[in-house]
Design an enzyme around this catalytic site. Structure first.
Site, short mmCIF file in Angstrom:
data_model
loop_
_atom_site.label_atom_id
_atom_site.label_comp_id
_atom_site.label_asym_id
_atom_site.label_seq_id
_atom_site.Cartn_x
_atom_site.Cartn_y
_atom_site.Cartn_z
N GLY A 55 33.55 42.82 32.19
CA GLY A 55 34.71 41.64 32.60
C GLY A 55 34.37 40.08 32.44
O GLY A 55 33.32 39.07 32.13
N ASP A 108 30.70 49.17 32.74
CA ASP A 108 31.03 49.28 33.10
C ASP A 108 32.21 49.90 32.64
O ASP A 108 31.52 50.85 31.96
CB ASP A 108 31.88 48.15 32.13
CG ASP A 108 33.25 47.13 32.64
OD1 ASP A 108 34.53 48.03 32.89
OD2 ASP A 108 33.35 45.53 32.99
N ARG A 117 42.51 37.93 41.74
CA ARG A 117 43.61 37.45 41.42
C ARG A 117 44.45 37.18 40.60
O ARG A 117 44.33 36.35 39.66
CB ARG A 117 43.67 36.66 42.40
CG ARG A 117 43.30 37.10 44.26
CD ARG A 117 43.51 36.28 45.46
NE ARG A 117 42.35 35.14 45.11
CZ ARG A 117 42.31 33.59 45.51
NH1 ARG A 117 43.73 33.27 46.11
NH2 ARG A 117 41.81 32.43 45.28
N ASP A 155 31.37 29.73 46.69
CA ASP A 155 32.00 28.42 48.34
C ASP A 155 30.82 26.76 48.22
O ASP A 155 31.30 26.10 48.77
CB ASP A 155 32.08 28.83 48.75
CG ASP A 155 32.65 30.17 48.75
OD1 ASP A 155 33.79 30.09 48.80
OD2 ASP A 155 32.61 31.38 49.16
N HIS A 175 34.62 34.80 52.74
CA HIS A 175 34.95 34.10 51.01
C HIS A 175 36.19 34.40 51.38
O HIS A 175 36.76 35.34 50.68
CB HIS A 175 33.55 35.21 50.00
CG HIS A 175 34.43 34.50 49.17
ND1 HIS A 175 34.20 33.65 48.59
CD2 HIS A 175 35.01 35.59 47.61
CE1 HIS A 175 34.66 33.48 47.75
NE2 HIS A 175 34.70 34.64 47.15
P1 NAI Z 1 37.57 41.25 35.14
O1 NAI Z 1 38.91 42.06 35.35
O2 NAI Z 1 37.80 39.84 33.84
O3 NAI Z 1 36.54 42.01 35.16
C1 NAI Z 1 36.40 43.27 35.99
C2 NAI Z 1 35.45 44.08 35.76
O4 NAI Z 1 35.67 45.55 36.49
C3 NAI Z 1 36.50 44.66 33.99
O5 NAI Z 1 35.26 44.88 33.58
C4 NAI Z 1 36.76 45.95 34.22
O6 NAI Z 1 36.86 46.94 33.57
C5 NAI Z 1 35.66 46.55 35.78
N1 NAI Z 1 36.16 47.59 36.19
C6 NAI Z 1 36.55 48.48 36.94
N2 NAI Z 1 36.95 49.65 37.42
C7 NAI Z 1 35.04 49.31 37.24
C8 NAI Z 1 34.42 50.88 38.03
N3 NAI Z 1 34.98 51.59 38.74
N4 NAI Z 1 32.87 50.33 37.71
C9 NAI Z 1 33.17 49.67 37.34
N5 NAI Z 1 33.27 48.48 36.37
C10 NAI Z 1 34.99 48.48 36.46
O7 NAI Z 1 37.53 40.36 36.46
P2 NAI Z 1 36.60 39.67 36.94
O8 NAI Z 1 37.52 38.03 36.95
O9 NAI Z 1 35.43 39.24 36.34
O10 NAI Z 1 36.60 39.07 38.88
C11 NAI Z 1 36.10 40.47 39.52
C12 NAI Z 1 36.03 40.70 40.61
O11 NAI Z 1 35.34 39.58 41.16
C13 NAI Z 1 37.42 40.53 41.22
O12 NAI Z 1 37.37 41.47 42.53
C14 NAI Z 1 37.43 39.23 41.71
O13 NAI Z 1 38.44 38.78 43.24
C15 NAI Z 1 35.46 38.04 42.06
N6 NAI Z 1 35.42 37.75 43.02
C16 NAI Z 1 35.15 37.55 43.42
C17 NAI Z 1 34.38 35.42 43.49
C18 NAI Z 1 33.12 35.11 45.14
O14 NAI Z 1 32.75 34.40 45.03
N7 NAI Z 1 32.72 36.60 45.10
C19 NAI Z 1 34.53 34.72 42.71
C20 NAI Z 1 35.63 35.03 41.92
C21 NAI Z 1 35.97 36.19 41.39
#
Ligand code: NAI
Length: 338
Positions: free
Chosen positions: A36, A59, A106, A175, A202
């Site tokens: 991702g 993934d 989001r 954060d 968060h």
């Molecule tokens: P993205 O959509 O680019 O990547 C997510 C990845 O998860 C994709 O490659 C997808 O195939 C994979 N995925 C989906 N279902 C899955 C499963 N069952 N098993 C394994 N992999 C699976 O999203 P991005 O931008 O990488 O964000 C990922 C998460 O991180 C989101 O929930 C986002 O809200 C969260 N996030 C958390 C932050 C924090 O501070 N804790 C900050 C920014 C994002």
């Protein structure tokens, strides 16, 4: 003596290289959601981390390509890719640290809670795998809403009788990273010299920067306090809006995730004095989970620090944060218990 020193130095170097190649004292790390927006730069940065000897990339899509790509980097860690749920067990077996950025991000107009329905199920499945295959691993949970996904993970582990609250950490490092950056900007300092504790949770008002405890000691006007608090709480939304539908923070998040994972690995190695903010099982407030400064060690969270003296603005913020957090925690718990 100079020659001896040089020889000693070069043989140390050789030994270190050998140890890195041989997998010891390096650690085994899995990234779940590795293809991702966060997962890919996170995988790249973890491949560069000298404490990592084995890196598993899991993934449900695209891991063969990401793995082939990352594996050409001439650093010590051995990289292996795993695709789809039937390979989850192999991805997790033997891991010391599991980092989870799996799930949807989001889009403009969405809150982190809007992601609950999809991400709750993903986190449940991945945590069931962890309890079966590497119940003693430290878990760094990034998937949003962190305020609910950490309680979900705890419930899954409890059901499997593998729950050790010291090993489950919700990643709130971004954060802190943002707070350090924005506060440094206001103070005219290098962000590397600034340390801002951020407590609570968060999401929105649950993100509570303790500006009265910034290091180096400093003071802010009421206007600066309000500007900084609001910018830190809405930093994620700032990125979501700028990306205009293409997702949320990925590069700064990968940086923050690596900063946090690296702290966990140093603690696992036995380094003293590793302290970071994280969202963990906690008795700092009456809530079962709360983000605050924690000391990390070989067993994960070894000490949770109290919040310290808060000013009136922070006390009001804390009450607001706790109110929202209570609901998010309950939502996560009842997702598994219902
Ligand atoms: P993205 O959509 O680019 O990547 C997510 C990845 O998860 C994709 O490659 C997808 O195939 C994979 N995925 C989906 N279902 C899955 C499963 N069952 N098993 C394994 N992999 C699976 O999203 P991005 O931008 O990488 O964000 C990922 C998460 O991180 C989101 O929930 C986002 O809200 C969260 N996030 C958390 C932050 C924090 O501070 N804790 C900050 C920014 C994002």
């Amino acid at each position: 003596p100079t020659d001896n020193l040089q020889m000693e130095g070069s043989s140390n170097l050789k030994r270190e290289n050998c140890r890195a190649k041989g997998g010891s004292p390096g650690f085994k790390v899995a990234i779940l959601g590795a293809a991702g927006g966060i997962g890919q730069p996170l995988a790249m940065l973890m491949k560069m981390n000298p404490l990592v000897s084995v890196l598993h990339l899991y993934d449900v899509v695209n891991t063969p390509g990401v793995t082939a790509d990352i594996s050409h980097m001439d650093t010590g860690a051995v990289v292996r890719g795993f695709l789809g749920q039937q390979q989850l067990g192999d991805a997790l077996t033997g891991m010391d640290l599991v980092i989870i950025p799996a799930g949807v991000p989001r889009k403009p107009g969405m809150t982190r809670d809007d992601l609950f329905n999809i991400n709750a199920g993903i986190v449940r499945t991945l945590c069931e795998g962890i309890s079966k295959c590497c119940p003693k691993a430290i878990v760094n949970l990034i998937s949003n809403p962190v305020n609910s996904t950490v309680p979900i993970a705890a419930e899954v582990f409890k059901n499997a009788n593998t729950y050790d609250p010291r090993l489950l950490l919700g990643v709130t490092m971004l954060d802190v990273v943002r707070a350090n950056t924005f506060v440094a900007e206001v103070l005219g300092l290098d962000p590397r010299d600034v340390d801002v504790p951020v407590v609570g949770g968060h999401a929105g008002v649950t993100i509570l920067p303790l500006l009265s405890q910034v290091k180096p000691p400093c003071s802010f006007t009421q206007e600066e306090t309000e500007y900084l608090t609001s910018r830190i709480q809405n930093g994620g939304t700032e990125v979501v809006e700028a990306k205009a539908g293409a997702g949320s923070a990925t590069l700064s998040m990968a940086y923050a995730a690596v900063k946090f994972a690296d702290a966990c690995l140093h603690a696992l190695r036995g380094d003293a004095g590793v302290v970071q903010c994280a969202f963990v099982s906690s008795q700092v407030t009456e809530l079962p989970f709360f983000a605050s400064r924690v000391r990390l060690g070989r067993n994960g969270v070894e000490e949770i620090y109290p919040l310290g003296p808060l000013n009136e603005y922070e006390r009001v913020g804390l009450e607001k944060a706790k109110k929202e957090l209570a609901g998010s925690i309950e939502k996560g718990v009842s997702f598994i218990r219902k």
